[in-house]
Design an enzyme around this catalytic site. Structure first.
Site, mmCIF file in Angstrom:
data_model
loop_
_atom_site.group_PDB
_atom_site.id
_atom_site.type_symbol
_atom_site.label_atom_id
_atom_site.label_comp_id
_atom_site.label_asym_id
_atom_site.label_seq_id
_atom_site.Cartn_x
_atom_site.Cartn_y
_atom_site.Cartn_z
ATOM 1 N N SER A 243 -9.689 -0.966 7.266
ATOM 2 C CA SER A 243 -9.077 -0.895 5.949
ATOM 3 C C SER A 243 -8.225 -2.069 5.510
ATOM 4 C CB SER A 243 -8.261 0.397 5.829
ATOM 5 O OG SER A 243 -9.109 1.500 5.937
ATOM 6 N N SER B 86 -9.460 1.556 3.164
ATOM 7 C CA SER B 86 -8.643 2.328 2.257
ATOM 8 C C SER B 86 -7.621 1.476 1.522
ATOM 9 C CB SER B 86 -7.926 3.430 3.033
ATOM 10 O OG SER B 86 -7.045 2.865 3.998
ATOM 11 N N LYS C 81 0.842 -1.197 0.000
ATOM 12 C CA LYS C 81 0.000 0.000 0.000
ATOM 13 C C LYS C 81 0.880 1.251 0.000
ATOM 14 C CE LYS C 81 -3.860 1.911 2.767
ATOM 15 N NZ LYS C 81 -4.713 1.644 3.959
#
Length: 516
Positions: free
Chosen positions: A211, A187, A110
């Site tokens: 997330s 996210s 990420k």
């Protein structure tokens, strides 16, 4: 602009890094989209696969599917050194065997994890071009174990929303590989979409309220949110340091746990991890035992999910999951509740917006390398997605100091009360874990923020700091849209939860790859 477009030109440029190795005969096609760590390492051992060929296979799949074809739109950039690293690992393997438990495992990371020499943006154009001077602790740990950071993935900008994955650093929405008109949640949706689509063997995400677990549930993955302090957040762009946790996302429990064994350690750069080495299990992979559910006492935590908008198909899947758990030998108590929960939450006095304080402390520690210093700098730059402007302005107006602002101090007292209440409930009924659907509703259509979202992850694990793991539970809407089952337990019961989700996975075998 440092974003690397995933085009034939890029793939050719990356492949040209080591032309001598590229001249070797191409091996029989290896199924990178469904590969596990075990199948990859077995192929290495049998000399049926090289690290270079594996990385080339993933690069070719990214080339065909991320910006072309279905255009998943999950990756911000590729690591231009991936094939050079692969060649080095091949040489080391030939000389002395694997370098570690994650030898040549390509990871999707990420884009809020610092990666030395690679752009790290938190999804925002305000950080475009920033290359940190060192790796986040978790990135360093997986690299030391032999993994390759293959690509940086898209995220909800600044990790603000659990509902969709859209940012200013990568134009457009990231799509759900199981249904291209559906969201990935947020996210860590870019990591989830990329792993589900077979662009890497597994990935790293972060979870403040949802997330890791939400995107994993939406894309038929396993997602581990550990006990707070068992894994390090050092080098991860913060959203709320009182709840932020980083961890693995994978197609299989065993793969997620292989990473978890590498990352579950104390870290002097993250004070919250001080107890980790004395509280961690010696080896979490030892929990991967068939039959772990036999004799387990589980309970359905209806407070987490049972609301009027609960989707009928999700309800049916959850009822089947409960039946599967009972057939596997677990006792499942139909319903438990924390009776004092509402009263505890009402004791919250005032608000607490930590984002500005946490982010600006983070940026100050990276000066003068970081290109911005404050939330005000982000706003002045105008380099952000319009959807996050209100959140940024609210943060800029905040004067909250986590250690002293009354609302923040009050919130920590409430969190402590909820921890005590959850532990007392579980102790009183001799429970090993509590269960509930990770989301009460299927993934929304992209652009839909009106229909019920169904996020069930925000309260219990983030408030308590206790561990929670999601695992595939089946599919809704003509057997197309993934749903997840969440296991939630006491502090440092990560080992126990891993055993339960592994046994459930092996009994049910719900995972399947998306079809494009």
């Amino acid at each position: 602009m440092t974003r690397l477009l995933l085009t034939g030109g890029l793939l050719a440029a990356v492949a040209a890094v080591a032309p001598a190795a590229a001249a070797q005969p191409a091996p029989r096609r290896f199924p990178v989209d469904t590969a596990s760590i075990a199948t990859i390492h077995g192929a290495f051992k049998a000399r049926r696969l090289t690290c270079r060929a594996l990385v080339q296979g993933y690069l070719a799949r990214i080339e065909a599917l991320d910006q072309r074809g279905p255009a998943i739109n999950s990756l911000v950039l590729l690591n231009p050194d991936a094939l050079t690293i692969a060649d080095s690992l091949d040489r080391r393997f030939a000389a002395a065997g694997p370098v570690g438990p994650l030898h040549c495992i390509p990871l999707i990371v990420k884009d809020n994890f610092e990666t030395a020499g690679l752009q790290t943006t938190g999804g925002s154009l305000a950080l475009e071009g920033w290359k940190p001077l060192r790796d986040a602790t978790m990135v360093r740990q997986v690299k030391t174990a032999g993994a390759i950071v293959l690509a940086k993935s898209n995220l909800a900008e600044w990790a603000f929303t659990p509902y969709e994955t859209v940012s200013s650093i990568l134009p457009g929405y990231t799509k759900n590989p199981y249904a291209l008109d559906r969201v990935t949640a947020g996210s860590s949706g870019g990591t989830a979409a990329a792993v589900a689509a077979g662009f890497g063997t597994l990935g790293l995400g972060t979870d403040t309220g949802n997330s890791i677990r939400g995107p994993s549930a939406h894309q038929a993955l396993v997602g581990i949110r550990s006990t707070m302090g068992l894994t390090s957040r050092a080098g991860v762009i913060p959203l709320n340091a009182s709840a932020d946790i980083a961890g693995p996302m994978a197609r299989r429990v065993a793969d997620a746990v292989a990473v978890f064994d590498v990352i579950a350690h104390s870290d002097p750069d993250d004070a919250v991890t001080a107890p980790a080495d004395t509280r961690r299990a010696p080896r979490y992979a030892d929990a991967l035992t068939p039959g772990a559910l036999k004799g387990a006492r589980l309970a359905i935590l209806r407070q987490a999910y049972d609301r009027p908008t609960l989707d009928a198909e999700v309800r049916v899947l959850f009822e089947r999951a409960v039946a599967d758990l009972r057939r596997a030998g677990a006792t499942v108590i139909d319903s438990v509740r924390i009776d004092s929960l509402d009263a505890m939450q009402r004791r919250q006095q005032g608000g607490c917006n930590r984002f500005r304080s946490d982010l600006e402390r983070y940026l100050a520690a990276r000066a003068p390398n970081a290109p911005i210093r404050s939330v005000d700098d982000i706003l002045r730059s105008r380099r952000y997605h319009p959807s996050v402007e209100l959140r940024l302005r609210e943060a800029a107006a905040s004067t909250d100091v986590p250690e002293t602002t009354p609302g923040c101090v009050s919130r920590e007292r409430v969190r402590a009360d909820v921890r005590t209440a959850v532990t007392r409930l579980m102790d009183s009924l001799s429970l090993d874990a509590m269960i509930y659907p990770t989301w009460s509703n299927p993934p929304r259509r992209i652009g839909d923020l009106n229909t019920p979202h169904g996020d069930n992850s925000q309260l219990f694990s983030p408030t308590t700091g206790f561990p929670a793991i999601t695992v595939p539970m089946g599919y809704t809407r003509d057997n197309r849209l993934p749903a997840g089952l969440q296991f939630f337990g006491r502090a440092y019961d990560d080992f126990k939860l891993i055993g339960y989700v592994y046994d459930y996975e092996q009994v049910t075998k719900h995972w399947r790859a998306p079809r494009f």
